[in-house]
Design a protein around this motif. Structure first.
Motif, short mmCIF file in Angstrom:
data_model
loop_
_atom_site.label_atom_id
_atom_site.label_comp_id
_atom_site.label_asym_id
_atom_site.label_seq_id
_atom_site.Cartn_x
_atom_site.Cartn_y
_atom_site.Cartn_z
N ASP A 1 0.84 -1.19 0.00
CA ASP A 1 0.00 0.00 0.00
C ASP A 1 0.88 1.24 0.00
O ASP A 1 1.91 1.29 0.70
N THR A 2 0.50 2.23 -0.80
CA THR A 2 1.27 3.46 -0.88
C THR A 2 0.35 4.65 -0.66
O THR A 2 -0.69 4.77 -1.31
N TRP A 3 0.75 5.52 0.28
CA TRP A 3 0.10 6.80 0.49
C TRP A 3 1.11 7.86 0.07
O TRP A 3 2.24 7.88 0.56
N SER A 4 0.75 8.76 -0.83
CA SER A 4 1.71 9.74 -1.32
C SER A 4 1.03 11.07 -1.61
O SER A 4 -0.06 11.11 -2.21
N THR A 5 1.66 12.16 -1.19
CA THR A 5 1.12 13.48 -1.48
C THR A 5 1.16 13.79 -2.97
O THR A 5 0.50 14.73 -3.43
N SER A 6 1.93 13.02 -3.74
CA SER A 6 1.97 13.25 -5.19
C SER A 6 0.63 12.90 -5.84
O SER A 6 0.39 13.25 -7.00
N LEU A 7 -0.24 12.21 -5.10
CA LEU A 7 -1.54 11.83 -5.64
C LEU A 7 -2.58 12.95 -5.55
O LEU A 7 -3.69 12.80 -6.06
N VAL A 8 -2.24 14.05 -4.87
CA VAL A 8 -3.20 15.15 -4.70
C VAL A 8 -2.54 16.46 -5.14
O VAL A 8 -1.32 16.54 -5.29
N PRO B 1 -0.99 20.16 -4.86
CA PRO B 1 -0.07 20.68 -3.84
C PRO B 1 -0.78 21.39 -2.68
O PRO B 1 -0.33 21.27 -1.53
N ALA B 2 -1.84 22.10 -2.95
CA ALA B 2 -2.51 22.85 -1.89
C ALA B 2 -3.10 21.93 -0.82
O ALA B 2 -3.33 22.35 0.31
N ARG B 3 -3.35 20.67 -1.19
CA ARG B 3 -3.96 19.73 -0.25
C ARG B 3 -2.95 18.76 0.34
O ARG B 3 -3.31 17.87 1.10
N SER B 4 -1.68 18.91 0.00
CA SER B 4 -0.68 17.91 0.37
C SER B 4 -0.60 17.67 1.86
O SER B 4 -0.62 16.52 2.32
N PHE B 5 -0.51 18.73 2.65
CA PHE B 5 -0.30 18.54 4.09
C PHE B 5 -1.55 17.96 4.75
O PHE B 5 -1.46 17.05 5.59
N ASP B 6 -2.73 18.46 4.38
CA ASP B 6 -3.97 17.92 4.95
C ASP B 6 -4.14 16.45 4.57
O ASP B 6 -4.57 15.63 5.38
N ARG C 1 4.34 24.86 2.68
CA ARG C 1 4.38 25.11 1.24
C ARG C 1 5.45 24.20 0.62
O ARG C 1 6.60 24.23 1.03
N GLY C 2 5.07 23.39 -0.31
CA GLY C 2 6.00 22.44 -0.91
C GLY C 2 6.16 21.15 -0.12
O GLY C 2 7.07 20.36 -0.38
N PHE C 3 5.25 20.92 0.85
CA PHE C 3 5.32 19.70 1.65
C PHE C 3 5.11 18.48 0.76
O PHE C 3 4.22 18.44 -0.09
#
Length: 320
Positions: A9-16, A18-23, A44-46
């Motif tokens: 299983d992979t969870w990655s901020t690259s799937l959303v 940028p504005a929603r990355s941290f949430d 910003r840039g997380f």
């Protein structure tokens, strides 16, 4: 927002976006691990990701990404429906962890054991590149006799058994977990043995017959709990590990109205009862559970279960 490759299983901020990355990351951590609070100096840039595989009963998690500060607070602990120990090892820089009154500065490849039933916090000041092993509570307590004394304490990843544990743990990846080079229980037991050795000060290196009888009894019981899974374990084997005479061991137990074989059987059957009671161990055969508790003869394991549990292990598993 979970991408699954095979059984990883992979969870990655690259799937959303940028504005929603941290949430998204906060939600991913709560889904993959436990409910926790997270802050970051680089909102910003997380960018972060988790990969997860399962090795026997152990969750193998690799985290990579941006700096962050993670908190497990009382409200999160109170809402928990499941808890674990976590063995953490950061692979690329210094960090700090706090639990159980221990505030430990950590170096690269150091390890620490955390208990999710208590509050903790850890700070990754530059990056979050970390190995996180999710360890079932009964499993840890079958290897370490006093985990409360260990949690939050730094294990030096460069010397002694800590170095061996760190080197071995860092070989565990989600990909290895789903395609292990050896049977998964063998790899899991190797981890448990190294974890016990890293906390080897729990069993003193030397003992004399003049020690207080109650203290000696405690050490003998701990030794049995540590080595019960070895097939053919005898009182002589345990006595040699504890550096006491076999005669002293038997005399101490007899003075309390106990026997070595009785304590060993009770320990093995307690672990067998747990494994037969929990659905997550259903993929392990009856004979496999016997092997896990040190009884390599299936018929002998069945007889011991009938004596201790009142029924055969197969019946006990069906009736739970």
């Amino acid at each position: 927002m979970v991408k699954t490759t095979g059984e990883i299983d992979t969870w990655s901020t690259s799937l959303v976006e940028p504005a929603r990355s941290f949430d998204y990351w906060i939600g991913a951590v709560c889904e993959c691990f436990l409910e926790m609070d997270i802050t970051t100096p680089v909102r910003r840039g997380f960018d972060c990701s988790i990969q997860r595989g399962q090795l026997d009963g152990i969750g193998v998690n690799r985290v990579q990404g941006s700096a962050q500060h993670v908190y497990r607070r009382p409200a999160s602990v109170a809402r928990a429906t499941a808890n674990y120990y976590y063995l953490l090892c950061k692979t690329d820089g210094d960090w700090r962890v706090l639990q159980n009154g221990n505030s430990s500065p950590m170096k690269t490849f150091d390890l620490v054991l955390l208990d999710s039933r208590r509050c903790y916090e850890f700070n990754f000041p530059v990056t979050a590149d970390t190995l996180s092993l999710e360890l079932p509570i009964p499993w840890v307590e079958s290897w370490i006799t006093d985990p409360d004394r260990c949690i939050g304490q730094r294990i030096d990843g460069r010397t002694g058994w800590g170095a061996a544990l760190s080197a071995y743990a860092c070989q565990l990846t989600p990909h290895l977990a789903i395609d292990p080079p050896l049977p998964a229980p063998v790899l899991a037991d190797q981890l448990g043995a190294l974890l016990a050795l890293a906390y080897g000060s729990e069993i003193p290196a030397t003992l004399s017959e003049q020690k207080d009888a109650a203290k000696l009894m405690d050490v003998i019981v701990r030794g049995i709990r540590l080595y019960y899974a070895e097939p053919g374990l005898t009182a002589g084997h345990v006595a040699r590990r504890l550096r006491i005479s076999k005669r002293s061991l038997h005399r101490c137990l007899n003075g309390a109205g106990l026997t070595f074989s009785g304590l060993l059987s009770d320990c093995r059957m307690a672990v067998a009862r747990r494994m037969l009671s929990e659905p997550r161990f259903d993929h392990i055969s009856i004979s496999g559970i016997g092997l896990r508790v040190g009884l390599s003869d299936p018929s002998h394991f069945i007889r011991q279960c009938r004596k201790s549990l009142g029924v055969t292990p197969a019946v006990f598993r069906r009736q739970r």
